[in-house]
Design a protein around this motif. Structure first.
Motif, PDB file in Angstrom:
ATOM      1  N   MET A  98       0.863  -1.188   0.000  1.00 38.30           N
ATOM      2  CA  MET A  98       0.000   0.000   0.000  1.00 38.30           C
ATOM      3  C   MET A  98       0.895   1.232   0.000  1.00 38.30           C
ATOM      4  N   HIS A  99       0.793   2.039  -1.034  1.00 34.52           N
ATOM      5  CA  HIS A  99       1.788   3.087  -1.245  1.00 34.52           C
ATOM      6  C   HIS A  99       1.357   4.459  -0.728  1.00 34.52           C
ATOM      7  N   MET A 100       0.306   4.499   0.034  1.00 32.62           N
ATOM      8  CA  MET A 100      -0.177   5.785   0.533  1.00 32.62           C
ATOM      9  C   MET A 100      -0.841   5.606   1.890  1.00 32.62           C
ATOM     10  N   ALA A 101      -0.739   6.626   2.719  1.00 27.83           N
ATOM     11  CA  ALA A 101      -1.445   6.574   4.012  1.00 27.83           C
ATOM     12  C   ALA A 101      -2.928   6.816   3.763  1.00 27.83           C
ATOM     13  N   GLY A 102      -3.758   6.303   4.655  1.00 28.83           N
ATOM     14  CA  GLY A 102      -5.198   6.520   4.531  1.00 28.83           C
ATOM     15  C   GLY A 102      -5.963   5.215   4.585  1.00 28.83           C
ATOM     16  N   LYS A 103      -7.237   5.296   4.169  1.00 31.66           N
ATOM     17  CA  LYS A 103      -8.118   4.126   4.266  1.00 31.66           C
ATOM     18  C   LYS A 103      -8.031   3.265   3.017  1.00 31.66           C
ATOM     19  N   TRP A 104      -7.704   2.025   3.217  1.00 38.12           N
ATOM     20  CA  TRP A 104      -7.660   1.052   2.127  1.00 38.12           C
ATOM     21  C   TRP A 104      -8.750   0.013   2.362  1.00 38.12           C
ATOM     22  N   LEU A 105      -9.314  -0.470   1.275  1.00 34.99           N
ATOM     23  CA  LEU A 105     -10.270  -1.568   1.332  1.00 34.99           C
ATOM     24  C   LEU A 105      -9.545  -2.832   0.896  1.00 34.99           C
ATOM     25  N   LEU A 106      -9.457  -3.782   1.790  1.00 26.14           N
ATOM     26  CA  LEU A 106      -8.800  -5.063   1.485  1.00 26.14           C
ATOM     27  C   LEU A 106      -9.894  -6.050   1.100  1.00 26.14           C
ATOM     28  N   ARG A 107      -9.743  -6.622  -0.085  1.00 23.48           N
ATOM     29  CA  ARG A 107     -10.839  -7.407  -0.669  1.00 23.48           C
ATOM     30  C   ARG A 107     -10.375  -8.829  -0.994  1.00 23.48           C
ATOM     31  N   PHE A 108     -11.150  -9.793  -0.541  1.00 19.08           N
ATOM     32  CA  PHE A 108     -10.855 -11.212  -0.787  1.00 19.08           C
ATOM     33  C   PHE A 108     -11.902 -11.766  -1.745  1.00 19.08           C
ATOM     34  N   GLU A 109     -11.436 -12.515  -2.730  1.00 21.62           N
ATOM     35  CA  GLU A 109     -12.377 -13.116  -3.690  1.00 21.62           C
ATOM     36  C   GLU A 109     -12.303 -14.639  -3.570  1.00 21.62           C
ATOM     37  N   PHE A 110     -13.471 -15.255  -3.438  1.00 23.99           N
ATOM     38  CA  PHE A 110     -13.527 -16.718  -3.272  1.00 23.99           C
ATOM     39  C   PHE A 110     -14.292 -17.344  -4.422  1.00 23.99           C
ATOM     40  N   GLY A 111     -13.933 -18.561  -4.710  1.00 26.39           N
ATOM     41  CA  GLY A 111     -14.663 -19.297  -5.738  1.00 26.39           C
ATOM     42  C   GLY A 111     -15.058 -20.659  -5.223  1.00 26.39           C
ATOM     43  N   GLN A 112     -16.279 -21.054  -5.563  1.00 23.14           N
ATOM     44  CA  GLN A 112     -16.734 -22.406  -5.240  1.00 23.14           C
ATOM     45  C   GLN A 112     -17.632 -22.834  -6.391  1.00 23.14           C
ATOM     46  N   GLY A 113     -17.123 -23.731  -7.182  1.00 23.35           N
ATOM     47  CA  GLY A 113     -17.834 -24.070  -8.416  1.00 23.35           C
ATOM     48  C   GLY A 113     -17.886 -22.837  -9.293  1.00 23.35           C
ATOM     49  N   ASP A 114     -19.077 -22.480  -9.741  1.00 27.58           N
ATOM     50  CA  ASP A 114     -19.226 -21.284 -10.597  1.00 27.58           C
ATOM     51  C   ASP A 114     -19.445 -20.025  -9.765  1.00 27.58           C
ATOM     52  N   LYS A 115     -19.608 -20.208  -8.468  1.00 29.23           N
ATOM     53  CA  LYS A 115     -20.004 -19.074  -7.627  1.00 29.23           C
ATOM     54  C   LYS A 115     -18.773 -18.320  -7.119  1.00 29.23           C
ATOM     55  N   VAL A 116     -18.778 -17.012  -7.317  1.00 32.33           N
ATOM     56  CA  VAL A 116     -17.687 -16.164  -6.811  1.00 32.33           C
ATOM     57  C   VAL A 116     -18.261 -15.231  -5.753  1.00 32.33           C
ATOM     58  N   THR A 117     -17.638 -15.195  -4.603  1.00 30.18           N
ATOM     59  CA  THR A 117     -18.103 -14.294  -3.542  1.00 30.18           C
ATOM     60  C   THR A 117     -16.942 -13.445  -3.042  1.00 30.18           C
ATOM     61  N   HIS A 118     -17.272 -12.396  -2.323  1.00 28.06           N
ATOM     62  CA  HIS A 118     -16.244 -11.476  -1.824  1.00 28.06           C
ATOM     63  C   HIS A 118     -16.446 -11.189  -0.343  1.00 28.06           C
ATOM     64  N   LEU A 119     -15.358 -10.937   0.317  1.00 28.05           N
ATOM     65  CA  LEU A 119     -15.399 -10.373   1.663  1.00 28.05           C
ATOM     66  C   LEU A 119     -14.407  -9.214   1.683  1.00 28.05           C
ATOM     67  N   GLN A 120     -14.707  -8.188   2.420  1.00 32.33           N
ATOM     68  CA  GLN A 120     -13.782  -7.061   2.461  1.00 32.33           C
ATOM     69  C   GLN A 120     -13.737  -6.428   3.837  1.00 32.33           C
ATOM     70  N   THR A 121     -12.649  -5.745   4.063  1.00 37.54           N
ATOM     71  CA  THR A 121     -12.493  -5.045   5.340  1.00 37.54           C
ATOM     72  C   THR A 121     -11.644  -3.795   5.111  1.00 37.54           C
ATOM     73  N   THR A 122     -11.713  -2.888   6.050  1.00 35.20           N
ATOM     74  CA  THR A 122     -10.963  -1.636   5.908  1.00 35.20           C
ATOM     75  C   THR A 122      -9.650  -1.714   6.688  1.00 35.20           C
ATOM     76  N   VAL A 123      -8.607  -1.214   6.064  1.00 33.27           N
ATOM     77  CA  VAL A 123      -7.304  -1.115   6.722  1.00 33.27           C
ATOM     78  C   VAL A 123      -6.902   0.358   6.670  1.00 33.27           C
ATOM     79  N   THR A 124      -6.572   0.929   7.800  1.00 32.05           N
ATOM     80  CA  THR A 124      -6.158   2.337   7.802  1.00 32.05           C
ATOM     81  C   THR A 124      -4.672   2.428   8.099  1.00 32.05           C
ATOM     82  N   LEU A 125      -3.954   3.040   7.191  1.00 30.20           N
ATOM     83  CA  LEU A 125      -2.505   3.213   7.368  1.00 30.20           C
ATOM     84  C   LEU A 125      -2.208   4.650   7.734  1.00 30.20           C
ATOM     85  N   LYS A 126      -1.349   4.831   8.738  1.00 31.52           N
ATOM     86  CA  LYS A 126      -0.975   6.193   9.141  1.00 31.52           C
ATOM     87  C   LYS A 126       0.400   6.512   8.610  1.00 31.52           C
TER      88      LYS A 126
END
Lengths: 126, 379
Positions: A98-126
């Motif tokens: 992460m090349h900048m300070a501030g709020k980043w959204l960290l996003r995970f992508e999952f696959g199960q068969g044809d189904k793709v789902t996501h989970l995400q969370t916020t990471v704040t860098l100072k």
């Protein structure tokens, strides 16, 4: 090496209730992750140890991608992380920076068969 | 919020009233601002040899590299040296809009200093290490126009340089192949350039005084520079990209500068840089890396070329910036005041349509522009 060992220890216990690290609730699974190094710094590469833990015993999805971006700035990372599946439900993502300070959204992508789902969370860098 | 007060009479006020209040003519910084300021140091950082270069930090390599840097021996015509575009009297830049040797190139010469801190080299980051970047101008037909074979043959046939080579690399140029000699010369040149480090600046003195709460020394830092610093980390948000002790995040962005080349066509910037990097045999992922275990090239393995990379150029360090005019990748901005004005009056329509929404017109007053320039001059 001490930091590595502690991440590995946490990783091995990641599906246990009180394992250190962060947990995101999916359906019907939980995602556990911990950064390596534990403290992320602006402009420094880090890895993610990821576990997918079943809630109801159903088949686990596979972690396909990890990415991050700064929604308020409209940009992502300048690097494309790779994901290795090291054991059933256990993944290692490399090449995050992460090349900048501030709020980043960290996003995970999952696959199960044809189904793709996501989970995400916020990471704040100072 | 507690504020820290600095100015000619700050010491007296600080003792008399805690926490201090803002007084006319003085500049105060909040704890958050203070943390932001302290993050730009300490300076200079401790030297760490480049693991990919086995002669990095080696005294004999620095000496040999300095000789190579000065010598015209590496150019085909024997008329140009590294000094042609990197003059120590001009902060190892050349003062020109676009550099010129055999022909004029498309970009401004980057001042050589504090290079060991870089992740990428060149305006477009075509190189992931300093020895590769040092080889690039030797081979560029517009610069030194040499080949690996030409420089290897010259090293083999020149007694002092041949002796210097043997001394540094413990290897005979007569038995080394052309590529190995070229890369070794790049590594000696890198060893020398790594020693070019800017000394502590007036800003560093101020930062150190702030860290140690030395009010007398804090008071010596010009008021205009303090105001400019406040804008730098506040309204201007300049420290989002120009961060850390070297005042750069080491990455690339679209600064709204033209990307049409004077010679015609478009300068692809970072997009082209990544293309060149992927084709280069001289990266950390290649066979010339002396220590892949400790310099595994993580950035090169994962760097991603995207549409946003078009027209992006490196975020330069701001250290020594007052000595390195003209500015921007094409040298199109003559003075520091013009640089600040560029961001103040930014033509947002000029920015990449798919680019980040980071840059916005700052709408600075004339005084704010002067203050920012005053601050930048202390770096």
């Amino acid at each position: 090496m001490a930091a590595m060992a502690s991440v590995d220890d946490a990783w091995s216990q990641s599906c246990q209730k009180n394992a250190p690290g962060q947990r995101l609730v999916g359906n019907p699974f939980q995602l556990w992750f911990q950064t390596d190094p534990k403290k992320i710094r602006v402009g420094e590469f880090f890895k993610l140890h990821v576990s997918i833990c079943s809630i109801d015993g159903s088949t686990l999805p596979k972690l396909l991608k990890v990415n991050a971006g700064m929604p308020t700035h409209g940009h992502g990372m300048n690097y494309r992380p790779t994901v290795e599946n090291l054991a059933p439900g256990k993944f290692l993502a490399k090449g995050l920076m992460m090349h900048m300070a501030g709020k980043w959204l960290l996003r995970f992508e999952f696959g199960q068969g044809d189904k793709v789902t996501h989970l995400q969370t916020t990471v704040t860098l100072k | 919020m507690r504020r820290l007060l600095f100015g000619p009479i700050a010491g007296l006020l600080f003792v008399a009233t805690t926490p201090p209040a803002i007084a006319n003519g003085n500049i105060s910084f909040t704890e958050i601002e203070k943390a932001a300021i302290l993050s730009h140091g300490p300076w200079p950082p401790k030297f760490r040899p480049d693991p990919s270069n086995r002669v990095s930090g080696k005294k004999s390599a620095v000496t040999f590299g300095r000789e190579l840097f000065r010598s015209r021996f590496l150019s085909r015509s024997r008329r140009h040296s590294c000094l042609t575009c990197h003059n120590p009297d001009l902060a190892y830049a050349d003062g020109l809009t676009r550099s010129s040797a055999i022909a004029t190139v498309d970009r401004n010469a980057i001042a050589l200093a504090n290079l060991r801190l870089n992740r990428w080299y060149g305006w477009d980051g075509s190189s992931d290490n300093l020895w590769a970047q040092s080889i690039r101008p030797i081979l560029d037909p517009r610069e030194m126009n040499a080949t690996a074979g030409l420089v290897a043959e010259r090293i083999r046939s020149d007694v002092p340089f041949s002796r210097g080579y043997k001394n540094v690399f413990d290897s005979n140029p007569k038995s080394d192949d052309n590529q190995k000699i070229l890369v070794n010369l790049g590594k000696a040149l890198a060893a020398f350039q790594e020693t070019i480090v800017t000394p502590p600046s007036r800003f560093d003195e101020f930062r150190s005084a702030l860290e140690n709460n030395n009010l007398k020394k804090i008071g010596r830092y010009p008021l205009a520079a303090k105001r400019g610093l406040k804008t730098f980390i506040g309204k201007g948000k300049c420290n989002l990209c120009h961060l850390g002790p070297n005042f750069t995040n080491g990455e690339f962005d679209d600064a709204g500068v033209r990307y049409f080349k004077a010679s015609g066509g478009v300068d692809k910037g970072r997009y082209g840089g990544i293309q060149n990097l992927k084709k280069s045999p001289y990266t950390l992922l290649g066979k010339f890396n002396d220590n892949p275990k400790n310099a595994p090239g993580i950035a090169t393995q994962h760097v991603a070329r995207s549409h946003q990379s078009w027209g992006q150029f490196r975020v330069p360090s701001l250290r020594n910036i007052s000595k390195t005019a003209p500015f921007m990748h094409d040298g199109s901005v003559p003075t520091l005041r013009d640089v600040v004005r560029h961001y103040s009056e930014l033509n947002e329509e000029r920015l990449h349509l798919d680019g980040s929404g980071l840059l916005r017109r700052l709408n600075l007053s004339e005084r704010e522009i002067s203050d920012l320039v005053a601050f930048l001059k202390t770096l």
